[in-house]
Design an enzyme around this catalytic site. Sequence first.
Site, PDB file in Angstrom:
ATOM      1  N   CYS A  44       1.068  -1.416  -0.102  1.00 24.37           N
ATOM      2  CA  CYS A  44       0.006   0.108   0.038  1.00 24.37           C
ATOM      3  C   CYS A  44       0.837   1.323  -0.010  1.00 24.37           C
ATOM      4  O   CYS A  44       2.019   1.434   0.645  1.00 24.37           O
ATOM      5  CB  CYS A  44      -0.877  -0.029   1.247  1.00 24.37           C
ATOM      6  N   HIS A  99      -9.225  -3.752  -2.137  1.00 25.38           N
ATOM      7  CA  HIS A  99      -8.292  -2.981  -1.590  1.00 25.38           C
ATOM      8  C   HIS A  99      -8.488  -1.592  -1.421  1.00 25.38           C
ATOM      9  O   HIS A  99      -8.621  -0.998  -0.392  1.00 25.38           O
ATOM     10  CB  HIS A  99      -6.757  -3.232  -1.812  1.00 25.38           C
ATOM     11  N   GLU A 100      -8.812  -1.097  -2.625  1.00 23.76           N
ATOM     12  CA  GLU A 100      -9.125   0.455  -2.945  1.00 23.76           C
ATOM     13  C   GLU A 100     -10.272   0.691  -2.207  1.00 23.76           C
ATOM     14  O   GLU A 100     -10.644   1.897  -1.611  1.00 23.76           O
ATOM     15  CB  GLU A 100      -8.832   0.829  -4.250  1.00 23.76           C
ATOM     16  N   HIS A 159     -10.315   1.507   1.516  1.00 25.99           N
ATOM     17  CA  HIS A 159      -9.706   2.825   1.700  1.00 25.99           C
ATOM     18  C   HIS A 159     -10.659   3.763   2.181  1.00 25.99           C
ATOM     19  O   HIS A 159     -10.688   4.538   2.836  1.00 25.99           O
ATOM     20  CB  HIS A 159      -8.888   3.431   0.627  1.00 25.99           C
TER      21      HIS A 159
HETATM   22 NI    NI Z   1      -3.608   1.136  -0.457  1.00 26.42          NI
END
Ligand code: NI
Length: 204
Positions: A104, A146-147, A150
């Site tokens: 990341c 993953h995004e 966020h």
């Molecule tokens: Ni990330």
Amino acid sequence: MLRRMAILKIARLGHPVLYRRAEPIDDPTAPELRRLVADMIETLEDAGGVGLAAPQVHVPLRIFLYRVPEQRASHGEAARPLSVVINPEVVERSAETESDWEGCLSIPGFSALVERPAQIALRGVDGAGKRFTRRAAGFHARVIQHEADHLDGILYPDRLTDPRAMGFTEEMGRYGDDIAASLRRRGPESAAAGATRSGGMQDD
Ligand code: NI
């Protein structure tokens, strides 16, 4: 007229903007948003990552960018050029999971084994303001999840397959396979079960 773009500062692990739920975007075609996207693209290219979410550049809005490099495409999928995803919703998740290595840009220098659903469906709005639904598998599904995390204030350490399977990328490159194998031997059941090393570790 000269178009000015900027490389934005990336928030790192510990900054509160990374733990906040980002706000939906009302007008996906607003000029300010286009500027943000252009700056995020430049920032992502500069950092050499595969994904970037707006909170990572201190903007708490529901938008992220990602791409699938040739060497990471799997499950019969092709590589994907950079995509802009606005107001994303992961609307389906497979019961089947896979563990693989993630990095990341907000946690520079580190990599970890993270277990996630192997297939998903994503609904969202693209950079031109058009609604879409997209299915994704393997690395493609991983980078999207993953995004999207966020935007909900979730970072990959919240989703570790095992706390021992996180370390400096350099060390994980050297010892990661052994760590994954020892977790597999020890269980629990699915830990690192599908761990694959489909390519170099990359920062999302
Ligand atoms: Ni990330």
